[in-house]
Design a protein around this motif. Structure first.
Motif, PDB file in Angstrom:
ATOM      1  N   LYS A  91     -30.761 -11.167  -6.144  1.00 29.28           N
ATOM      2  CA  LYS A  91     -29.921  -9.996  -6.412  1.00 29.28           C
ATOM      3  C   LYS A  91     -28.495 -10.490  -6.205  1.00 29.28           C
ATOM      4  O   LYS A  91     -28.003 -10.545  -5.084  1.00 29.28           O
ATOM      5  CB  LYS A  91     -30.299  -8.853  -5.457  1.00 29.28           C
ATOM      6  CG  LYS A  91     -29.427  -7.621  -5.563  1.00 29.28           C
ATOM      7  CD  LYS A  91     -30.186  -6.400  -6.062  1.00 29.28           C
ATOM      8  CE  LYS A  91     -29.271  -5.172  -6.155  1.00 29.28           C
ATOM      9  NZ  LYS A  91     -28.976  -4.741  -7.530  1.00 29.28           N
ATOM     10  N   TRP A  92     -27.876 -10.885  -7.285  1.00 28.01           N
ATOM     11  CA  TRP A  92     -26.550 -11.533  -7.226  1.00 28.01           C
ATOM     12  C   TRP A  92     -25.492 -10.516  -6.800  1.00 28.01           C
ATOM     13  O   TRP A  92     -25.340  -9.480  -7.422  1.00 28.01           O
ATOM     14  CB  TRP A  92     -26.201 -12.092  -8.606  1.00 28.01           C
ATOM     15  CG  TRP A  92     -24.913 -12.863  -8.658  1.00 28.01           C
ATOM     16  CD1 TRP A  92     -23.719 -12.417  -9.144  1.00 28.01           C
ATOM     17  CD2 TRP A  92     -24.697 -14.208  -8.227  1.00 28.01           C
ATOM     18  NE1 TRP A  92     -22.779 -13.414  -9.040  1.00 28.01           N
ATOM     19  CE2 TRP A  92     -23.346 -14.519  -8.476  1.00 28.01           C
ATOM     20  CE3 TRP A  92     -25.506 -15.189  -7.645  1.00 28.01           C
ATOM     21  CZ2 TRP A  92     -22.786 -15.776  -8.165  1.00 28.01           C
ATOM     22  CZ3 TRP A  92     -24.956 -16.434  -7.340  1.00 28.01           C
ATOM     23  CH2 TRP A  92     -23.608 -16.712  -7.600  1.00 28.01           C
ATOM     24  N   ARG A  93     -24.775 -10.824  -5.747  1.00 27.47           N
ATOM     25  CA  ARG A  93     -23.811  -9.846  -5.252  1.00 27.47           C
ATOM     26  C   ARG A  93     -22.425 -10.416  -5.009  1.00 27.47           C
ATOM     27  O   ARG A  93     -21.565  -9.772  -4.419  1.00 27.47           O
ATOM     28  CB  ARG A  93     -24.313  -9.234  -3.952  1.00 27.47           C
ATOM     29  CG  ARG A  93     -25.726  -8.687  -4.078  1.00 27.47           C
ATOM     30  CD  ARG A  93     -25.986  -7.624  -3.063  1.00 27.47           C
ATOM     31  NE  ARG A  93     -27.389  -7.630  -2.685  1.00 27.47           N
ATOM     32  CZ  ARG A  93     -27.915  -6.829  -1.783  1.00 27.47           C
ATOM     33  NH1 ARG A  93     -27.160  -5.956  -1.151  1.00 27.47           N
ATOM     34  NH2 ARG A  93     -29.203  -6.886  -1.476  1.00 27.47           N
ATOM     35  N   VAL A  94     -22.214 -11.650  -5.387  1.00 21.73           N
ATOM     36  CA  VAL A  94     -20.868 -12.217  -5.306  1.00 21.73           C
ATOM     37  C   VAL A  94     -20.058 -11.590  -6.432  1.00 21.73           C
ATOM     38  O   VAL A  94     -20.588 -11.314  -7.497  1.00 21.73           O
ATOM     39  CB  VAL A  94     -20.955 -13.753  -5.459  1.00 21.73           C
ATOM     40  CG1 VAL A  94     -19.579 -14.359  -5.552  1.00 21.73           C
ATOM     41  CG2 VAL A  94     -21.734 -14.334  -4.284  1.00 21.73           C
ATOM     42  N   ASN A  95     -18.754 -11.317  -6.188  1.00 20.21           N
ATOM     43  CA  ASN A  95     -18.036 -10.602  -7.245  1.00 20.21           C
ATOM     44  C   ASN A  95     -17.415 -11.476  -8.334  1.00 20.21           C
ATOM     45  O   ASN A  95     -16.341 -11.208  -8.845  1.00 20.21           O
ATOM     46  CB  ASN A  95     -17.025  -9.595  -6.682  1.00 20.21           C
ATOM     47  CG  ASN A  95     -15.888 -10.279  -5.978  1.00 20.21           C
ATOM     48  OD1 ASN A  95     -15.923 -11.485  -5.769  1.00 20.21           O
ATOM     49  ND2 ASN A  95     -14.887  -9.512  -5.638  1.00 20.21           N
ATOM     50  N   SER A 105     -20.806  -9.137   6.484  1.00 21.43           N
ATOM     51  CA  SER A 105     -21.435 -10.166   5.651  1.00 21.43           C
ATOM     52  C   SER A 105     -22.021 -11.283   6.507  1.00 21.43           C
ATOM     53  O   SER A 105     -22.904 -12.000   6.060  1.00 21.43           O
ATOM     54  CB  SER A 105     -20.437 -10.738   4.643  1.00 21.43           C
ATOM     55  OG  SER A 105     -19.350 -11.334   5.312  1.00 21.43           O
ATOM     56  N   TYR A 162     -26.968  -9.930   3.550  1.00 24.74           N
ATOM     57  CA  TYR A 162     -26.823  -8.723   2.738  1.00 24.74           C
ATOM     58  C   TYR A 162     -27.482  -7.498   3.364  1.00 24.74           C
ATOM     59  O   TYR A 162     -27.022  -6.380   3.203  1.00 24.74           O
ATOM     60  CB  TYR A 162     -27.382  -8.937   1.336  1.00 24.74           C
ATOM     61  CG  TYR A 162     -26.481  -9.764   0.480  1.00 24.74           C
ATOM     62  CD1 TYR A 162     -25.114  -9.476   0.413  1.00 24.74           C
ATOM     63  CD2 TYR A 162     -26.952 -10.846  -0.248  1.00 24.74           C
ATOM     64  CE1 TYR A 162     -24.265 -10.244  -0.365  1.00 24.74           C
ATOM     65  CE2 TYR A 162     -26.101 -11.608  -1.022  1.00 24.74           C
ATOM     66  CZ  TYR A 162     -24.757 -11.304  -1.072  1.00 24.74           C
ATOM     67  OH  TYR A 162     -23.912 -12.049  -1.838  1.00 24.74           O
ATOM     68  N   ASP A 163     -28.592  -7.722   4.043  1.00 23.03           N
ATOM     69  CA  ASP A 163     -29.316  -6.576   4.591  1.00 23.03           C
ATOM     70  C   ASP A 163     -29.219  -6.492   6.109  1.00 23.03           C
ATOM     71  O   ASP A 163     -29.923  -5.715   6.736  1.00 23.03           O
ATOM     72  CB  ASP A 163     -30.798  -6.659   4.189  1.00 23.03           C
ATOM     73  CG  ASP A 163     -30.964  -6.694   2.684  1.00 23.03           C
ATOM     74  OD1 ASP A 163     -30.219  -5.966   2.005  1.00 23.03           O
ATOM     75  OD2 ASP A 163     -31.822  -7.443   2.191  1.00 23.03           O
ATOM     76  N   VAL A 183     -26.877  -5.462   8.279  1.00 22.02           N
ATOM     77  CA  VAL A 183     -26.286  -4.291   8.933  1.00 22.02           C
ATOM     78  C   VAL A 183     -26.382  -3.128   7.960  1.00 22.02           C
ATOM     79  O   VAL A 183     -25.896  -3.206   6.833  1.00 22.02           O
ATOM     80  CB  VAL A 183     -24.802  -4.538   9.305  1.00 22.02           C
ATOM     81  CG1 VAL A 183     -24.217  -3.328  10.010  1.00 22.02           C
ATOM     82  CG2 VAL A 183     -24.659  -5.777  10.185  1.00 22.02           C
TER      83      VAL A 183
END
Lengths: 344, 344, 344, 344
Positions: free
Chosen positions: D49-53, D179, D183-184, D186
């Motif tokens: 699940k790519w989450r880098v902007n 971060s 990703y999960d 906190v």
């Protein structure tokens, strides 16, 4: 004498709110707490990561959590409040009802079933009699009553107040708090300095549950209301309180003043958890706001504001506390309605 | 050789973004920075509380800030970028234009004036010729061009892409970032764990500017487009990036696939600051999101997503970086268009 | 019969909290509200932008705000609660005291003056008799009592509880909520997704006020305690609740168990606003947390936790509600102490 | 010709940052991506699940993810970047090293092992030769190098710069971004309007890793530095950037001016990812701040500020980007050091 009640799914976010509301409740006495198999046998304090910002009541902390199945719940418990994941609810609620338990459920399964009353007591308490149909059809000694989704509860009362003008179309955009997704539903990386314009299945709930809630029950069956609703749902970085922007078009002319009067005068119901003033209308155009206004009426009132003429019909905003009015409080209120109507 | 430019209101939030964009710009050279009387005479570094997250360029830090009046700006400056409070803009922009300066302005004053072009270059570059009318009527040697409000810029490109299907009605709800109100516009007490369903005059801007932008210029005058727009505006706790929920109804049938194609293929313009791909359409239903997607196309592209059939017409979300695409970058792009069209 | 009281600076953040606490208070009756010259003559509702999340009490809404000067306050008012900017406080508090008013002040001016008692009732109520010295020296009929800064109030009770072990050195790092800076003190652009490791003059307040609070009053003068304190202050994106990390070194050996006992058993005081349990010690290592624990004891208790052996001495965390225990509630409690001790 | 590299744990938060840094890296070519068994066989785009902007690089999106075991990684891959949960790292890193792979690891396992170099290249590049000892002892053809924990990397460079004054004691309080927990790690319910004064095992990492990093390697073994460190760790609602408050006491007198000079002049190292200015010292007392300053030196520099005399020694703040300088960038830099020193 207080009715003995149980909480199905007692360790989750709504389960904790249910305990917070039920523990001091004079008409109900918590006598059973259930959770998943892995929690069964533990004390509640061990099983739950308590995150409500008042301490766990001492007697609750020491209660033993049982599995979520009829055999594990004492027979003298009459009423069960259910806040389970919908897949679990779909599986376990019917056996409880068959076994004679009355279930006031916040879980989303079966909300749209023809013979399951979906109730906001101030709006459609008369739908409760659908339980007679339910018992006939299903052969249950118990009963299953649902409250709507948190985002549905927020705007439907305002629509109910305006129904006399002939509801035609509604557009609604939601700005929903993270607690609506449960304690682990939204990660901090997902939402800090951000907003997410998508909540799975949520738009469909607003669009369909609203028509059922506003529908008519003729003693035999329920007809859906004809209003057409289009919803757009967003998650934003707020803890509690769903804010909604609403546009409504009506058959008859509807002025801002008419709408304000209709909402303000829309009656509450004479149940313990229902607020004196059901819909609170702000004159200030920048209200209601989630952090400021979510606890109006102890979190059980609906706040509205920003009533203004729109390019199309009328425009306004509304707000409700999603885990109180929109979930745990909604179930408790339905429990009170069941008690008042002799179902317990 | 670079055009010498000035920034009116250089110390504010958009002024700082303008400097960040203009300083490395090969076609423009910053030669004047103006601010309020109290800052005149100071170096820029002294006058501005720099808050962009790249350091102040050294040569800019040492420049002397002047008052915001024609006499204070060198004559060899040709183009002024203006980002002033609208009341100040209304007062000072006309004298500059009279004095021969070409002004590319982000200030909201005069945006709806009949003879002032309101431009998004990829959408209505042809409106620029309205400047001929403007010069005739006002007797100016200079010229005044406006870019729209940040929330208008976010959704109008998507409407322009769908215009071929015959736009009839649009409902739009906005979730706007705090930077849109300037550095001091929204306090932390107002917005942490909160949302504000009101931004003064904002809804009117979306409803009227959109019709002007989509209107037709016949060489002599501009006609407004017939689309009817209703807006509902909210401030949420995000730093940058305005997210908008849009419902659009069209004369002709408009499928999700048609809309996606129309948006994706909507052409960009051949100017330095315009992105290669003007509208970026996500397939992922939960995108675009402000923190994730605001810098697409260096903050100059429009992001869209969540295209879906609605109860009424089509529904989708869109996003733009409000202080780049929606403000400073919009003004710079209009400056590039002015240069390209021989106005400098 | 209730004492008639006034609030100086009634429209600010702490002023609003004062009203929220005083309005239902059985011993006090609000009889005067003052603010700046520009608010004088307006009703309180007009003058204040009310932002506490309970409605303005009706009778307060209608009260007329006066200027902040002795002539504008009725003579039958005995006690004034002051929460003014320190420069204003320094100017107006002495004339009120000269005129015979007893002032319980949250303003930072004069906190360190030799003849001004700086009081946390549970910690150093005996310092109140310094008022005799004050009246002698200043010739006042009234009196001036101060409560400490919000960040000082948070950690000094825990030090007081440990004082029997001989305090030598304290390092304290604070994570402070935005409400501590007033409604407009921290902009949203400054703090969302951010932290600011600087609060003007704050570190000095923790370092000096703590020594005065822990000092001894021998009936004639006050000696400072010898503990050496080093503070590092940060602002973080929380609404209410200052969290602090503390390291303390003591002359005598101090175990975690000793410290827990000392804190838990540290006595409260028999005043209406003082909590039954003054210091609440959590066993959970991740508590206290601002949003979860700031309302313990109605916002008047001190929460501590994370007690652990450190490389140097003992380490722990503590928390207090900065606008209740740390400001408005602190002033009200001092008012109760003044009443109890016959100063009214 | 570029060295062929692999990423172990490529789908996690640090894994994604590693890809973002390695993909454009001229000396490295990504040739293997591993993840858990359940992802093996999927394309990277499917597995992560790519989450880098910034978008997933196209060629990476199409790569097939393999299991995290030596047989699944091509033999011509020389260098592996590892960012695995420590329990997984402890299990799989040794077999890779035995198989001849050189592993630059961000995982916390084995960081304190006697024969494993723990490296910040600008600080203790000479410790790399400990690999000779490691190979002797373990009989490995490959090698295992670690970078420290993100919160350790933030403050150790400033201590290294001050080491010439004789470090005696350090107190450090951290304000860490979400971060850092993955990703999960906190949830939003845990951290919005809140802070958590506890991060499991984190304080121990700052206290012990710092002494190893500052220790001396005599060619045969590594001695720990004698500085005594006490840490207190907090999680706050920021996305990226760990801010730390530091107090340091030294044998020799240390003035603010001396400290500033020592930090500013502390040399960088001649490696591609090392910033020109290693430690950037702000004069502004309220800097560095996470959102404003985390990207200094492309996220690879250390920012310091607020240098001031303390009650005890010197006090200051420092900041680093926790997923770049503190994790992915740290591993990449160690990879560059390994290449420069002939280990590849």
């Amino acid at each position: 004498m207080a009715v003995r009640v149980g909480v199905l799914g007692a360790t989750g976010a709504v389960g904790q709110r249910l305990i917070q509301l039920l523990e001091p409740h004079p008409e109900f006495e918590i006598a059973a707490l259930t959770a998943s198999e892995s929690s069964a046998g533990k004390t509640y304090e061990q099983a739950a990561k308590w995150r409500v910002n008042s301490p766990i009541p001492d007697d609750i902390a020491e209660m033993t959590v049982t599995a979520t199945e009829p055999d594990a719940v004492p027979d003298d418990v009459d009423l069960l409040f259910s806040s389970l994941p919908s897949s679990v609810g779909a599986e376990v609620e019917p056996p409880f009802c068959e076994d004679g338990y009355v279930v006031s459920s916040n879980s989303s399964n079966s909300r749209m079933a023809d013979d399951v009353p979906l109730i906001i007591p101030e709006v459609n308490a008369d739908h409760l009699d659908l339980l007679e149909v339910q018992r006939d059809e299903r052969g249950w000694d118990g009963a299953l009553v649902k409250n709507p989704n948190c985002s549905t509860i927020t705007f439907v009362p305002t629509l109910a107040a305006l129904a006399e003008f002939g509801l035609e179309t509604v557009h609604v955009a939601t700005l929903q708090a993270v607690s609506g997704a449960g304690y682990d539903g939204v990660t901090s990386m997902e939402i800090i300095d951000n907003a997410i314009p998508y909540i799975g299945s949520e738009e469909d709930k607003l669009e369909t549950e609203s028509r059922k809630l506003l529908g008519e029950f003729d003693g035999a069956s329920l007809s859906q209301d004809g209003v057409e609703v289009a919803a757009s749902c967003n998650r934003i970085p707020t803890i509690d309180g769903h804010l909604e922007n609403v546009w409504v078009e009506t058959e008859e002319e509807l002025t801002v003043e008419d709408a304000k009067t209709a909402m303000t005068e829309y009656p509450s119901i004479d149940l313990r958890s229902s607020p004196d003033q059901f819909i609170h209308v702000f004159d200030d155009p920048d209200r209601p706001q989630p952090r400021m206004d979510r606890t109006i009426g102890d979190g059980m009132a609906i706040a509205a504001g920003g009533l203004r003429e729109s390019t199309f019909g009328l425009q306004y905003n509304c707000l409700a506390h999603n885990t109180i009015r929109g979930a745990a409080g909604a179930s408790v209120l339905n429990g009170e309605l069941l008690l008042e109507n002799g179902y317990l």
